[in-house]
Scaffold this motif. Structure first.
Motif, short mmCIF file in Angstrom:
data_model
loop_
_atom_site.label_atom_id
_atom_site.label_comp_id
_atom_site.label_asym_id
_atom_site.label_seq_id
_atom_site.Cartn_x
_atom_site.Cartn_y
_atom_site.Cartn_z
N GLU A 100 0.87 -1.18 0.00
CA GLU A 100 0.00 0.00 0.00
C GLU A 100 0.91 1.22 0.00
OE1 GLU A 100 -3.41 -0.79 3.04
OE2 GLU A 100 -1.80 -2.19 3.40
N SER A 155 -1.86 -4.63 -1.47
CA SER A 155 -1.52 -3.44 -2.24
C SER A 155 -2.75 -2.55 -2.33
CB SER A 155 -1.06 -3.82 -3.64
OG SER A 155 -2.18 -4.23 -4.40
N ASP A 156 -2.61 -1.40 -2.95
CA ASP A 156 -3.75 -0.50 -3.08
C ASP A 156 -4.82 -1.06 -4.02
OD1 ASP A 156 -2.92 1.52 -1.32
OD2 ASP A 156 -1.52 2.30 -2.80
N GLY A 195 -6.40 -3.64 -3.48
CA GLY A 195 -7.36 -4.42 -2.69
C GLY A 195 -6.78 -5.75 -2.25
N MET A 196 -7.64 -6.56 -1.66
CA MET A 196 -7.19 -7.85 -1.13
C MET A 196 -6.82 -8.79 -2.27
SD MET A 196 -7.49 -7.94 2.14
CE MET A 196 -8.01 -6.68 3.29
#
Lengths: 211, 265
Positions: B102, B126-127, B129-130
């Motif tokens: 992230e 990460s940005d 999402g899961m």
């Protein structure tokens, strides 16, 4: 239970074949599709929600019930009365900014949808400004906020404050949930309600809207 | 198994209260108990106290170190809190729990671990999402590992956490995690893996049985770090069994020692 007890029972037994058979039978007898949906299926999902809340049904069973209900709804869809006004209400749902968790939010969306609400799920990591523009566009009765981290809980408060600043706070009920969230916290940040699980969430939304 | 003792977490009621009341004895006892029961790191988390996190985290580190030489795992995404805690930490290199891909977290924490001997948990998030699949996780793991190596963090100081998701919402989530562990340990020989694995049983009854069985299987796939309660005898038994069955227990010595200590009664 209603005249559609056998529909409700088949749903609770997670028996797709039986459920579809019962729906067919009622339709052949001339029953109203909206009544089958409301008094058979949605009534069944309300019981599923209660059982989930009481720990008698577990997430996989709830998911399976929703999937089976979906099959029955597909069958009923062409026959349903064509007015969106029959929904239990409109709910906008999302996980607050900085938080990427979606599992709990998705479960709540699913339960609310099964309970007859019209849902708009705007995903995870949602900025307060995005909530506001979505509220203006979608005009929901309820806003459901999710946060799974102690570090993102304060963002629930900021989001609610932003709603007030934008003048849309009083147009809807705000409900909150997520592992670290509590009833006390919900009160502190000025939410209208807190639900500890997806089953309680649909009940809470209905209660808030009936008041 | 490298055990990261998870009990000193402010979101647990007793610990939250102990921190507020500055109850040194309460925190010290939980630290000593975990160290005696085999923890290799003592996690310290003051995350619920947003504004005072640096002070409280520092206070936790000092009190843990008053009773044990076992290093801390500094559990925070807040660079100020981490730096404050590191400034008072003595002895063996502590762990940072955790960095992820992230953007904010990566940019805030990378300078702290760069070129140091700190251990670091790197979460496969990460940005975007899961992560859902093994591929999603491996893509993130690859970026995490290479990014850390480029900043002179040694491979053996990295603990990849592939992120456990609940079996109750998707029957594949167990295997997605297990297969990722296997790929990480094969692709990056010498790296460590770690996780808090109880999320696997979320939404299901009799959770402890699922957690233990999952631990045993995960060890066979290569898991060698766990964020857990070191006093959980059932879980320790599952670890002992897993290591013996996975060929990581010479002459079954640890198993037999645990048997004689009554772990399987």
């Amino acid at each position: 239970m209603s005249e559609f007890t056998s529909v409700t029972e088949a749903l609770l037994a997670l028996d797709a074949d039986k459920l579809l058979g019962e729906v067919d039978k009622y339709l052949a007898d001339g029953a109203n599709a909206d009544a089958i949906l409301n008094d058979g299926l949605i009534a069944g999902m309300d019981i599923v929600g209660d059982r989930m809340q009481e720990g008698d049904m577990f997430i996989p069973e709830v998911l399976m019930a929703a999937q089976i209900m979906g099959k029955a709804v597909e069958k009923l869809k062409p026959l349903l009365a064509d007015d969106a006004g029959s929904s239990a209400g409109k709910v906008l749902i999302g996980t607050v900014k900085g938080d990427l968790h979606d599992i709990g939010k998705n479960l709540v969306s699913m339960m609310l949808e099964s309970a007859g609400f019209e849902i708009k799920d705007i995903g995870v990591d949602v900025e307060p400004a995005t909530f506001i523009s979505e509220i203006k566009a979608f005009q929901p009765d309820v806003l459901a906020l999710s946060a799974l981290l102690t570090t993102t809980m304060p963002m629930m408060k900021s989001t609610i404050e932003a709603l007030a600043d934008a003048g849309v706070r009083d147009s809807l009920k705000v409900i909150v949930g997520g592992a670290p969230v509590s009833d006390n916290f919900a009160r502190e940040i000025g939410a209208d309600g807190y639900a500890p699980d997806a089953g309680s969430a649909s009940k809470l939304a209905k209660t808030l809207l009936s008041n | 198994m490298i055990i990261i003792g998870e009990l000193i977490n402010a979101s647990r009621k007793a610990i939250g209260a102990a921190i507020k009341e500055k109850d040194e004895q309460a925190v010290r006892k939980v630290a000593a108990d975990q160290a005696e029961n085999g923890a290799s790191f003592i996690d310290v988390n003051a995350g619920i106290f947003v504004d005072d996190e640096p002070d409280y985290l520092t206070w936790l580190v000092k009190n843990v170190q008053a009773v044990t030489d076992v290093p801390c795992a500094i559990d925070s995404p807040n660079p100020k809190a981490i730096e404050a805690a590191l400034a008072v930490h003595k002895g063996a290199a502590p762990m940072i729990n955790s960095i992820s891909l992230e953007k904010d977290r990566w940019e805030n924490l990378l300078p702290i671990v760069a070129g140091t001997d700190l251990k670091v948990v790197a979460l496969c998030m990460s940005d975007d999402g899961m992560p859902q699949t093994v591929d999603d996780r491996m893509k993130i793991a690859d970026k995490l590992v290479n990014g850390l190596l480029q900043k002179d963090v040694k491979l053996e100081n990295i603990f990849i956490d592939p992120l456990v998701q609940p079996l109750s919402v998707n029957k594949e989530f167990g295997m997605q995690f297990l297969d990722t562990i296997e790929q990480i340990t094969t692709q990056f020989a010498g790296i460590h893996t770690a996780c808090g694995l109880s999320n696997i049983s979320y939404g299901l009854p009799a959770r402890k049985f699922i957690n233990r069985a999952f631990m045993t299987i995960a060890i066979a796939k290569g898991l060698d770090g766990a964020i857990m309660n070191p006093m959980d005898k059932g879980m320790i038994a599952a670890i002992t069994l897993g290591e013996a069955l996975a060929g990581k227990d010479d002459f079954c010595m640890k198993y037999l020692k645990a048997f004689r200590a009554g772990l399987f009664e």
